[in-house]
Design a protein around this motif. Structure first.
Motif, PDB file in Angstrom:
ATOM      1  N   THR A 123       0.820  -1.200   0.000  1.00 50.79           N
ATOM      2  CA  THR A 123       0.000   0.000   0.000  1.00 50.79           C
ATOM      3  C   THR A 123       0.859   1.257   0.000  1.00 50.79           C
ATOM      4  N   CYS A 124       0.264   2.304  -0.517  1.00 54.97           N
ATOM      5  CA  CYS A 124       0.928   3.605  -0.628  1.00 54.97           C
ATOM      6  C   CYS A 124      -0.102   4.677  -0.301  1.00 54.97           C
ATOM      7  N   ARG A 125       0.268   5.589   0.590  1.00 52.25           N
ATOM      8  CA  ARG A 125      -0.641   6.651   0.987  1.00 52.25           C
ATOM      9  C   ARG A 125       0.007   7.998   0.710  1.00 52.25           C
ATOM     10  N   ALA A 126      -0.749   8.888   0.081  1.00 53.16           N
ATOM     11  CA  ALA A 126      -0.268  10.239  -0.193  1.00 53.16           C
ATOM     12  C   ALA A 126      -0.740  11.195   0.895  1.00 53.16           C
ATOM     13  N   SER A 127       0.042  12.235   1.140  1.00 58.72           N
ATOM     14  CA  SER A 127      -0.293  13.198   2.187  1.00 58.72           C
ATOM     15  C   SER A 127      -1.405  14.166   1.773  1.00 58.72           C
ATOM     16  N   GLN A 128      -1.773  14.145   0.487  1.00 59.13           N
ATOM     17  CA  GLN A 128      -2.895  14.925   0.005  1.00 59.13           C
ATOM     18  C   GLN A 128      -3.484  14.217  -1.211  1.00 59.13           C
ATOM     19  N   ASN A 129      -4.615  14.683  -1.653  1.00 58.58           N
ATOM     20  CA  ASN A 129      -5.264  14.091  -2.817  1.00 58.58           C
ATOM     21  C   ASN A 129      -4.372  14.233  -4.056  1.00 58.58           C
ATOM     22  N   ILE A 130      -4.053  13.091  -4.700  1.00 58.15           N
ATOM     23  CA  ILE A 130      -3.267  13.116  -5.935  1.00 58.15           C
ATOM     24  C   ILE A 130      -4.025  12.499  -7.103  1.00 58.15           C
ATOM     25  N   ASP A 131      -5.356  12.381  -6.962  1.00 53.53           N
ATOM     26  CA  ASP A 131      -6.188  11.840  -8.038  1.00 53.53           C
ATOM     27  C   ASP A 131      -5.645  10.451  -8.397  1.00 53.53           C
ATOM     28  N   ILE A 132      -5.270  10.231  -9.650  1.00 53.03           N
ATOM     29  CA  ILE A 132      -4.669   8.935 -10.021  1.00 53.03           C
ATOM     30  C   ILE A 132      -3.235   9.118 -10.523  1.00 53.03           C
ATOM     31  N   TYR A 133      -2.599  10.207 -10.088  1.00 53.94           N
ATOM     32  CA  TYR A 133      -1.233  10.493 -10.527  1.00 53.94           C
ATOM     33  C   TYR A 133      -0.227   9.691  -9.700  1.00 53.94           C
TER      34      TYR A 133
END
Lengths: 122, 107
Positions: free
Chosen positions: B22-32
């Motif tokens: 799993t990978c979590r971004a610190s903000q919304n990155i859409d599907i980038y």
């Protein structure tokens, strides 16, 4: 086939400068953004910088901003990274990587060079 | 900068196992969001781009999912050549960032 070949790495003293090169072949170099990515020994990947296809835009990671300069010569199909004021934390393998395009946007790193090792040590 | 957090940092698995990273971004990155793997002494190789699109030439046992802040890379049946370190990477921001990596080892 697409090829990216880095050169210019070596051992350099702290505070000194070094210039890396990345020679491209097998694709239309002037049509792609190109990135530098580095990897310290035993560590993960760190994005360093990108230059747009025509050289008009450059962006840098905070860790190298003001010390590193990315440039390109589209007539020679070559990318450069001028590194100055080097510190021990810059010790890494430096990869150049092509910016693969999706819907006209530089989206991912689809081709990579083999990397060149830079060691900053006195 | 957008921070990317991968879990686990390492895992042990056997050939044939189903593996999920799993990978979590610190903000919304859409599907980038892109996935790579790297073997020792080699350059990384692109596996998945735009969260779920398989790079041509990559085996179909690799799949990706997610959008916004949470993403998953799945290997449906682990093969010997899949033992490597896996990285996620965001391209939402011009200042690209990678996750810390997940090392997949042989059990």
């Amino acid at each position: 086939q697409v090829q990216l070949v880095e050169s210019g790495g070596g051992v350099v003293q702290p505070g000194r400068s070094l210039r890396l090169s990345c020679a491209a072949s097998g694709f239309t170099f002037r049509s792609y953004a190109i990135h530098w990515v580095r990897q310290a020994p035993g560590k993960g990947l760190e994005w360093v910088a990108v230059i747009s296809y025509d050289g008009s835009n450059e962006y840098y990671a905070a860790s190298v901003e003001g010390r590193f300069t990315i440039s390109r010569d589209n007539s020679k199909n070559t990318l450069y990274l001028q590194m100055s004021s080097l510190i021990s934390e810059d010790t890494a393998v430096y990869f150049c990587a092509r910016g693969g395009v999706v819907s006209g946007t530089d989206y991912f790193f689809d081709h990579w060079g083999q990397g060149t090792l830079v060691t900053v040590s006195s | 900068d957008i921070q990317m957090t991968q879990s686990p940092s390492s895992l042990s698995a056997s050939v044939g196992d189903r593996v999920t990273i799993t990978c979590r971004a610190s903000q919304n990155i859409d599907i980038y969001l892109n996935w790579y793997h790297q073997k020792p002494g080699k350059a990384p190789k692109l596996l998945i781009y735009a969260a779920s699109s398989l790079q041509p030439g990559v085996p179909s046992r690799f799949s990706g999912s997610g959008s916004g802040t949470d993403f998953t890379l799945t290997i449906s049946s682990l093969q010997p050549e899949d033992f490597a370190t896996y990285y996620c990477q965001q391209s939402y921001s011009t200042l690209r960032t990678f996750g810390g990596g997940t090392k997949v080892e042989i059990k």
